[in-house]
Design a protein around this motif. Sequence first.
Motif, PDB file in Angstrom:
ATOM      1  N   GLU A   1      -8.505 -27.117  12.197  1.00  0.00           N
ATOM      2  CA  GLU A   1      -7.195 -27.224  12.827  1.00  0.00           C
ATOM      3  C   GLU A   1      -6.994 -25.663  13.195  1.00  0.00           C
ATOM      4  O   GLU A   1      -7.680 -25.254  12.105  1.00  0.00           O
ATOM      5  N   VAL A   2      -6.998 -25.169  14.393  1.00  0.00           N
ATOM      6  CA  VAL A   2      -6.283 -24.222  14.647  1.00  0.00           C
ATOM      7  C   VAL A   2      -4.444 -23.391  14.741  1.00  0.00           C
ATOM      8  O   VAL A   2      -4.412 -24.117  15.124  1.00  0.00           O
ATOM      9  N   SER A   3      -4.538 -22.836  13.844  1.00  0.00           N
ATOM     10  CA  SER A   3      -3.637 -22.067  13.507  1.00  0.00           C
ATOM     11  C   SER A   3      -3.567 -20.120  13.188  1.00  0.00           C
ATOM     12  O   SER A   3      -3.923 -19.538  12.667  1.00  0.00           O
ATOM     13  N   VAL A   4      -2.649 -19.974  15.421  1.00  0.00           N
ATOM     14  CA  VAL A   4      -3.026 -18.509  15.335  1.00  0.00           C
ATOM     15  C   VAL A   4      -2.138 -17.812  14.307  1.00  0.00           C
ATOM     16  O   VAL A   4      -0.131 -18.573  15.214  1.00  0.00           O
ATOM     17  N   THR A   5      -1.569 -17.059  13.820  1.00  0.00           N
ATOM     18  CA  THR A   5      -0.135 -16.343  13.318  1.00  0.00           C
ATOM     19  C   THR A   5      -1.087 -14.916  13.375  1.00  0.00           C
ATOM     20  O   THR A   5      -1.584 -14.564  13.785  1.00  0.00           O
TER      21      THR A   5
ATOM     22  N   PHE B   1     -20.911  -3.302  14.480  1.00  0.00           N
ATOM     23  CA  PHE B   1     -20.341  -3.264  13.737  1.00  0.00           C
ATOM     24  C   PHE B   1     -19.012  -2.828  13.202  1.00  0.00           C
ATOM     25  O   PHE B   1     -18.142  -3.136  12.687  1.00  0.00           O
ATOM     26  N   ARG B   2     -20.475  -1.929  12.442  1.00  0.00           N
ATOM     27  CA  ARG B   2     -18.852  -0.861  11.474  1.00  0.00           C
ATOM     28  C   ARG B   2     -18.059  -0.343  12.942  1.00  0.00           C
ATOM     29  O   ARG B   2     -17.253  -0.107  12.146  1.00  0.00           O
ATOM     30  N   THR B   3     -18.012   0.453  13.546  1.00  0.00           N
ATOM     31  CA  THR B   3     -18.093   1.355  14.962  1.00  0.00           C
ATOM     32  C   THR B   3     -16.984   0.429  15.205  1.00  0.00           C
ATOM     33  O   THR B   3     -15.763   0.799  14.801  1.00  0.00           O
ATOM     34  N   LEU B   4     -17.078  -1.184  15.544  1.00  0.00           N
ATOM     35  CA  LEU B   4     -15.943  -2.484  16.338  1.00  0.00           C
ATOM     36  C   LEU B   4     -15.070  -2.192  14.647  1.00  0.00           C
ATOM     37  O   LEU B   4     -13.794  -2.611  15.034  1.00  0.00           O
ATOM     38  N   ALA B   5     -15.925  -2.473  13.398  1.00  0.00           N
ATOM     39  CA  ALA B   5     -14.197  -2.823  11.903  1.00  0.00           C
ATOM     40  C   ALA B   5     -13.802  -1.581  12.189  1.00  0.00           C
ATOM     41  O   ALA B   5     -12.348  -1.962  12.107  1.00  0.00           O
ATOM     42  N   ASP B   6     -14.489  -0.290  11.887  1.00  0.00           N
ATOM     43  CA  ASP B   6     -13.234   0.640  12.472  1.00  0.00           C
ATOM     44  C   ASP B   6     -12.242   1.097  13.473  1.00  0.00           C
ATOM     45  O   ASP B   6     -11.534   1.594  13.431  1.00  0.00           O
ATOM     46  N   TYR B   7     -12.285   0.946  14.059  1.00  0.00           N
ATOM     47  CA  TYR B   7     -12.148   0.804  16.028  1.00  0.00           C
ATOM     48  C   TYR B   7     -10.795  -0.491  16.013  1.00  0.00           C
ATOM     49  O   TYR B   7      -9.673  -0.052  16.600  1.00  0.00           O
ATOM     50  N   ILE B   8     -10.741  -1.842  15.690  1.00  0.00           N
ATOM     51  CA  ILE B   8      -9.742  -2.237  14.754  1.00  0.00           C
ATOM     52  C   ILE B   8      -9.232  -1.319  13.671  1.00  0.00           C
ATOM     53  O   ILE B   8      -8.625  -2.851  12.925  1.00  0.00           O
ATOM     54  N   ASN B   9      -9.274  -0.993  13.253  1.00  0.00           N
ATOM     55  CA  ASN B   9      -8.422  -0.965  11.397  1.00  0.00           C
ATOM     56  C   ASN B   9      -8.872  -1.253  10.200  1.00  0.00           C
ATOM     57  O   ASN B   9      -8.310  -1.382   9.368  1.00  0.00           O
ATOM     58  N   VAL B  10     -10.556  -1.732  10.705  1.00  0.00           N
ATOM     59  CA  VAL B  10     -10.536  -2.577   9.046  1.00  0.00           C
ATOM     60  C   VAL B  10     -11.227  -1.508   8.218  1.00  0.00           C
ATOM     61  O   VAL B  10     -12.220  -1.036   8.920  1.00  0.00           O
TER      62      VAL B  10
ATOM     63  N   PHE C   1     -11.144 -14.387   5.781  1.00  0.00           N
ATOM     64  CA  PHE C   1     -11.216 -13.407   6.407  1.00  0.00           C
ATOM     65  C   PHE C   1      -9.970 -13.323   7.071  1.00  0.00           C
ATOM     66  O   PHE C   1      -9.659 -14.928   8.178  1.00  0.00           O
ATOM     67  N   ASP C   2      -9.258 -12.317   7.692  1.00  0.00           N
ATOM     68  CA  ASP C   2      -8.882 -12.976   8.505  1.00  0.00           C
ATOM     69  C   ASP C   2      -9.363 -12.925   9.729  1.00  0.00           C
ATOM     70  O   ASP C   2      -8.879 -13.438  10.567  1.00  0.00           O
ATOM     71  N   THR C   3      -9.763 -12.181  10.315  1.00  0.00           N
ATOM     72  CA  THR C   3     -11.098 -12.848  11.197  1.00  0.00           C
ATOM     73  C   THR C   3     -12.655 -12.707  11.081  1.00  0.00           C
ATOM     74  O   THR C   3     -12.811 -11.900  10.421  1.00  0.00           O
ATOM     75  N   LEU C   4     -12.958 -13.335  12.193  1.00  0.00           N
ATOM     76  CA  LEU C   4     -14.615 -14.114  12.326  1.00  0.00           C
ATOM     77  C   LEU C   4     -15.284 -13.744  13.361  1.00  0.00           C
ATOM     78  O   LEU C   4     -14.293 -14.284  14.482  1.00  0.00           O
ATOM     79  N   ILE C   5     -15.865 -13.067  13.393  1.00  0.00           N
ATOM     80  CA  ILE C   5     -16.319 -13.268  14.767  1.00  0.00           C
ATOM     81  C   ILE C   5     -18.367 -13.221  14.566  1.00  0.00           C
ATOM     82  O   ILE C   5     -18.514 -12.956  13.859  1.00  0.00           O
TER      83      ILE C   5
ATOM     84  N   ILE D   1      -2.589  -7.493  21.754  1.00  0.00           N
ATOM     85  CA  ILE D   1      -1.893  -8.601  22.479  1.00  0.00           C
ATOM     86  C   ILE D   1      -1.111  -9.670  21.692  1.00  0.00           C
ATOM     87  O   ILE D   1      -0.031 -10.352  21.688  1.00  0.00           O
ATOM     88  N   LEU D   2      -2.019 -10.783  20.894  1.00  0.00           N
ATOM     89  CA  LEU D   2      -1.823 -11.106  19.246  1.00  0.00           C
ATOM     90  C   LEU D   2      -0.905  -9.759  18.325  1.00  0.00           C
ATOM     91  O   LEU D   2      -0.756 -11.466  17.484  1.00  0.00           O
ATOM     92  N   ASN D   3      -0.654  -8.972  18.616  1.00  0.00           N
ATOM     93  CA  ASN D   3      -0.326  -8.821  17.534  1.00  0.00           C
ATOM     94  C   ASN D   3      -0.764  -8.434  16.031  1.00  0.00           C
ATOM     95  O   ASN D   3      -0.488  -9.078  15.262  1.00  0.00           O
ATOM     96  N   LYS D   4      -2.323  -8.057  16.022  1.00  0.00           N
ATOM     97  CA  LYS D   4      -2.886  -8.754  15.129  1.00  0.00           C
ATOM     98  C   LYS D   4      -3.665  -7.063  14.201  1.00  0.00           C
ATOM     99  O   LYS D   4      -4.285  -7.225  13.170  1.00  0.00           O
ATOM    100  N   ILE D   5      -3.777  -5.953  15.153  1.00  0.00           N
ATOM    101  CA  ILE D   5      -4.210  -4.611  14.787  1.00  0.00           C
ATOM    102  C   ILE D   5      -2.717  -4.366  13.689  1.00  0.00           C
ATOM    103  O   ILE D   5      -2.137  -3.475  14.689  1.00  0.00           O
ATOM    104  N   LYS D   6      -3.067  -3.657  12.892  1.00  0.00           N
ATOM    105  CA  LYS D   6      -1.909  -3.168  11.995  1.00  0.00           C
ATOM    106  C   LYS D   6      -2.476  -1.543  12.301  1.00  0.00           C
ATOM    107  O   LYS D   6      -3.528  -1.021  12.602  1.00  0.00           O
ATOM    108  N   GLU D   7      -1.254  -0.625  12.562  1.00  0.00           N
ATOM    109  CA  GLU D   7      -0.948   0.457  12.916  1.00  0.00           C
ATOM    110  C   GLU D   7      -1.058   1.799  11.716  1.00  0.00           C
ATOM    111  O   GLU D   7      -1.580   1.120  10.538  1.00  0.00           O
TER     112      GLU D   7
END
Length: 174
Positions: free
Chosen positions: A23-27, A49-58, A107-111, A168-174
């Motif tokens: 089941e896909v549920s995007v919140t 991938f560590r730089t990607l995580a840093d880039y999206i504020n993880v 996880f909130d997101t899995l890549i 766009i999906l409003n998933k990045i925290k500021e």
Amino acid sequence: MILKGFKEKSNKKHLNKLLLEREVSVTDTKVESLGLILNIDEIDDFDLFRTLADYINVRPNKLKIIAFSSKKKDNLNTWDECYSPKDFGWKGRIKNIELQSFLNTKFDTLISYYTKDDLELKFLTVKSKAKFKIGILQTDARLNDLIIKTSLKEFDVFKAEVYKYLTILNKIKE
């Protein structure tokens, strides 16, 4: 040899069952934890991938990376946890406790950053309890919620697209 064929057929059947039940549920929950599944046979630069995580504020302590290899590599100096087909049993049963722990983490997101069509990699993606799944172009579109069509070598493009779509999906925290 015959048992290996039966095991693979059993695992494919179980994978299709899991994909049908998915089941896909995007919140709009913010991305605070990130899981990554890599095929170490295709890419082995974990700093990307560590730089990607840093880039999206993880935060670094909320990032968990697992690597998979179709053949067990003994000379892995830079990576501790590398899994192989031997860590999987019949009907997709996971034999490794650490691997099962990763899959049970919400996880909130899995890549899923792999292009090779390995049954075990698909199982890792499907069995993960992540809320939102991102992958690169794969043969089965049912695996991920968001698919970004890039090659493995175009990591900067992938990174920019992940950031764009998570914004766009409003998933990045500021």
